[in-house]
Design an enzyme around this catalytic site. Structure first.
Site, PDB file in Angstrom:
ATOM      1  N   ASP A 169       0.844  -1.197   0.000  1.00  0.00           N
ATOM      2  CA  ASP A 169       0.000   0.000   0.000  1.00  0.00           C
ATOM      3  C   ASP A 169       0.875   1.242   0.000  1.00  0.00           C
ATOM      4  O   ASP A 169       1.512   1.570   1.012  1.00  0.00           O
ATOM      5  CB  ASP A 169      -0.921   0.012   1.227  1.00  0.00           C
ATOM      6  CG  ASP A 169      -2.052  -0.988   1.128  1.00  0.00           C
ATOM      7  OD1 ASP A 169      -2.206  -1.577   0.053  1.00  0.00           O
ATOM      8  OD2 ASP A 169      -2.775  -1.168   2.124  1.00  0.00           O
ATOM      9  N   GLU A 254      -9.950  -8.777   0.512  1.00  0.00           N
ATOM     10  CA  GLU A 254      -9.946 -10.233   0.591  1.00  0.00           C
ATOM     11  C   GLU A 254     -10.966 -10.731   1.613  1.00  0.00           C
ATOM     12  O   GLU A 254     -11.223 -10.072   2.626  1.00  0.00           O
ATOM     13  CB  GLU A 254      -8.544 -10.731   0.975  1.00  0.00           C
ATOM     14  CG  GLU A 254      -7.503 -10.367  -0.060  1.00  0.00           C
ATOM     15  CD  GLU A 254      -6.079 -10.587   0.400  1.00  0.00           C
ATOM     16  OE1 GLU A 254      -5.194 -10.762  -0.456  1.00  0.00           O
ATOM     17  OE2 GLU A 254      -5.826 -10.580   1.626  1.00  0.00           O
ATOM     18  N   THR A 410      -4.461 -15.802  -4.341  1.00  0.00           N
ATOM     19  CA  THR A 410      -3.189 -15.096  -4.468  1.00  0.00           C
ATOM     20  C   THR A 410      -2.001 -16.047  -4.303  1.00  0.00           C
ATOM     21  O   THR A 410      -2.163 -17.243  -4.125  1.00  0.00           O
ATOM     22  CB  THR A 410      -3.093 -13.976  -3.419  1.00  0.00           C
ATOM     23  OG1 THR A 410      -3.167 -14.561  -2.112  1.00  0.00           O
ATOM     24  CG2 THR A 410      -4.231 -12.994  -3.581  1.00  0.00           C
ATOM     25  N   GLU A 448      -3.729 -14.357  -8.721  1.00  0.00           N
ATOM     26  CA  GLU A 448      -2.853 -13.191  -8.740  1.00  0.00           C
ATOM     27  C   GLU A 448      -1.509 -13.581  -8.131  1.00  0.00           C
ATOM     28  O   GLU A 448      -1.410 -14.567  -7.399  1.00  0.00           O
ATOM     29  CB  GLU A 448      -3.446 -12.049  -7.906  1.00  0.00           C
ATOM     30  CG  GLU A 448      -4.808 -11.567  -8.343  1.00  0.00           C
ATOM     31  CD  GLU A 448      -5.387 -10.533  -7.383  1.00  0.00           C
ATOM     32  OE1 GLU A 448      -4.693 -10.173  -6.397  1.00  0.00           O
ATOM     33  OE2 GLU A 448      -6.527 -10.090  -7.599  1.00  0.00           O
ATOM     34  N   LEU A 451       3.238 -10.697  -4.601  1.00  0.00           N
ATOM     35  CA  LEU A 451       4.274  -9.666  -4.558  1.00  0.00           C
ATOM     36  C   LEU A 451       4.772  -9.396  -5.971  1.00  0.00           C
ATOM     37  O   LEU A 451       4.766 -10.293  -6.816  1.00  0.00           O
ATOM     38  CB  LEU A 451       5.441 -10.131  -3.677  1.00  0.00           C
ATOM     39  CG  LEU A 451       5.108 -10.443  -2.216  1.00  0.00           C
ATOM     40  CD1 LEU A 451       6.316 -11.064  -1.520  1.00  0.00           C
ATOM     41  CD2 LEU A 451       4.649  -9.199  -1.484  1.00  0.00           C
TER      42      LEU A 451
END
Length: 582
Positions: A169, A254, A410, A448, A451
């Site tokens: 973020d 999430e 993820t 996804e 990182l």
């Protein structure tokens, strides 16, 4: 779970939710094993290497003969579309799309790479920031118009969480100020840990149905937001530009609890903390425990701190509280509340977007640390009740079948050998388990990277997970992901060498086929959104906790971005094994 705890759990669930029956048959088709003659033909065909099909089932939207009849290239059935996330602050906190020129340059590069579309957060804190039901969509409308000019599809995230406080973020976008003001006078609307520390990233699911926000509940606020989005973006739905609505259901968008907040001092690989000590969730637990015949049971007080190891706690240590009747009851309650939270928001999303030709989706977090430890502590604090003899993800997948929604997972880029030993990480096995759970429930799965990565090792791992048993030159592969979203566009990604490798990665995800704008040709047909199916009985959801073996994944992808001899050798070895097996 012993019989006593199981009986308590059934009592708890009967009071948590009332659900009608559902057909439990999996709509999965047996895939026959290829003959030796077919394998020889494949072996000798031009670049037609096909890995041994290890999965027991195949999920196909259309038989390959239909594609032949229509004149489609059968290799396109191996095509996995690639999306790229736009910057978190592409629309600023002040609701401005300032850098249109910079965004256009990024979109031009993405178009050059052959990607299929973009993903973008649509922030609740920006759009409804001025007051209840005061929605301002102008900046996002302009952004979507620009994206549409480049012929890219859009995955829109209904971001009901704060940006800031999590990994990656780089900007801060809080919840709407008027919502935060209500929280300042009643801070139990936020998730709370044992020490009483509040987390303002996302409203506690304990208040989902409490009319505390100018007469509305959080579920109603999310519903109104999505309805307004649909009304104001109708042209993009009608044009087929928006193809996916990912519904935010927790921190970082999430479906989980905010169990490992960096803003409160969590550091990898800490086990995290349970987030159920606000007065609303505490009251719900006490009510459930009383109805189960145990009014004396309290929420855990021995589960440790954010950065503890399991053995430093009474709850997670070997033979700890988590194995007791009380622990089983608590973990079942905690995890099931999370599933119902996602179920309720998805039902509202279905109502808001009904009739639109798109897919709904929910993101599940890849919490890979402590996966290879007996208690899976980090998963449990996040709300995923996943143990060696209990599957914590298949119930989520089963819930998604009710809404025909995608399970987006993820950490697809991670390999076990990259993780530190003290973290007891198992990202590869975790990915296999969750993807297999989705496929077994006949749910579309997408993914996804967790990182940012720019190396061939990460890309090859993603390619392996996208087609776990390789490509099939004669039609659809045994298993294939519905799509992949890369996190995220940046100057680092667009650096010359990184970008060239990324373009090769996109080409491999497309099974070496050219960019295809017609999703029907690669089997990703999308129907207009119909109503959600009947609510699933809780015993049917819990039946999905029985563990099963995940599908077998190949050890290496057959579409390596580096074209290494080892990848070629792996393909050849698999084929020879098929040819001469008994």
């Amino acid at each position: 779970m012993n019989n006593y705890a199981r009986a308590e759990t059934r009592t708890l669930h009967s009071n948590l939710y009332s659900m009608s029956s559902i057909n439990k048959k999996h709509i999965l088709k047996k895939k026959p094993q290829p003959s030796k003659l077919q394998l020889c033909s494949i072996l000798c065909s031009k670049l037609g290497w096909q890995n041994k099909v290890q999965a027991k089932y195949t999920i196909m939207d259309k038989p390959s003969f239909e594609y032949k009849k229509l004149g489609f290239n059968k290799m396109l059935l191996n095509y996995v579309p690639v999306y790229v996330m736009l910057p978190l602050g592409v629309v600023s906190r002040r609701n401005s799309f300032k850098d249109e020129e910079g965004t256009r340059k990024q979109l031009e590069k993405l178009k050059e790479a052959g990607v299929d579309g973009i993903m973008v957060d649509v922030w609740w804190g920006i759009i409804e920031g001025q007051g209840p039901k005061q929605y301002d969509w102008r900046a996002y409308r302009r952004l979507f118009q620009v994206v549409q000019e480049y012929g890219l599809k859009i995955q829109a995230i209904m971001s009901f969480h704060q940006c800031g406080g999590n990994v990656g973020d780089v900007v801060t976008i809080p919840l709407p100020e008027w919502v935060l003001n209500i929280g300042r006078s009643n801070n139990d609307v936020f998730y709370t840990n044992l020490d009483g520390t509040r987390n303002v990233e996302y409203l506690s699911l304990g208040v989902d149905n409490e009319p505390l926000f100018e007469g509305r509940t959080p579920i109603q606020m999310y519903s109104d937001f999505m309805k307004s989005f649909r009304e104001n973006m109708s042209e993009f739905f009608e044009a087929g530009t928006i193809v996916d609505i990912e519904v935010g259901a927790g921190p970082a968008g999430e479906l989980r609890y905010p169990s490992y907040p960096e803003s409160q001092g969590w550091v990898f690989p800490g086990i995290g903390e349970f987030q159920c000590y606000d007065k609303y969730m505490a009251a719900d637990f006490k009510k459930a425990a009383k109805e189960a015949g145990h009014p004396e049971w309290e929420l855990p007080t021995d589960a440790g701190k954010y950065n503890d190891t399991p053995e430093e706690t009474g709850f997670f240590r070997r033979n700890g509280t988590y194995k007791s009747d009380k622990g089983v009851f608590f973990l079942t309650w905690y995890s099931t509340k999370l599933i119902y939270h996602g179920d309720q928001i998805l039902e509202e999303a279905n109502k808001a977007f009904r009739g639109c030709t798109l897919k709904l989706a929910v993101k599940v977090s890849g919490i890979h640390w402590w996966f290879n430890y007996h208690c899976h502590a980090a998963e449990l604090t996040a709300g995923y009740y996943n143990l060696y003899r209990r599957d914590g993800y298949r119930p989520i997948a089963r819930m998604l079948t009710r809404h025909n929604a995608i399970l987006n997972f993820t950490c697809l880029e991670m390999r076990d050998t990259e993780q530190s030993s003290e973290a007891y990480s198992g990202p590869e096995a975790l990915v296999r388990q969750v993807l297999s759970d989705g496929w077994k429930e006949n749910v579309k799965v997408a993914g996804e990277n967790a990182l940012p990565r720019y190396d061939s090792t990460a890309y090859n791992q993603i390619l392996l997970n996208a087609r776990p048993n390789g490509v099939n030159s004669n039609g659809a592969p045994a298993l294939k992901m519905f799509g992949f979203t890369y996190l995220r566009i940046s100057n680092d990604l667009l650096e010359y060498n990184n970008f060239n490798l990324f373009k090769k990665f996109v080409k491999r995800m497309h099974a070496n086929q050219n960019y295809c704008p017609d999703i029907e040709k690669y089997g990703n047909s999308i129907e207009p959104l119909g109503p959600s199916k009947p609510k699933i009985p809780v015993d049917v959801l819990l039946d999905a906790t029985r563990p099963t073996e995940p599908f077998q994944f190949d050890k290496k992808t057959d579409m390596s971005v580096d074209g290494s001899l080892s990848a070629f050798g792996a393909k050849l070895k698999n084929l020879i094994s098929c040819l001469f097996k008994n």
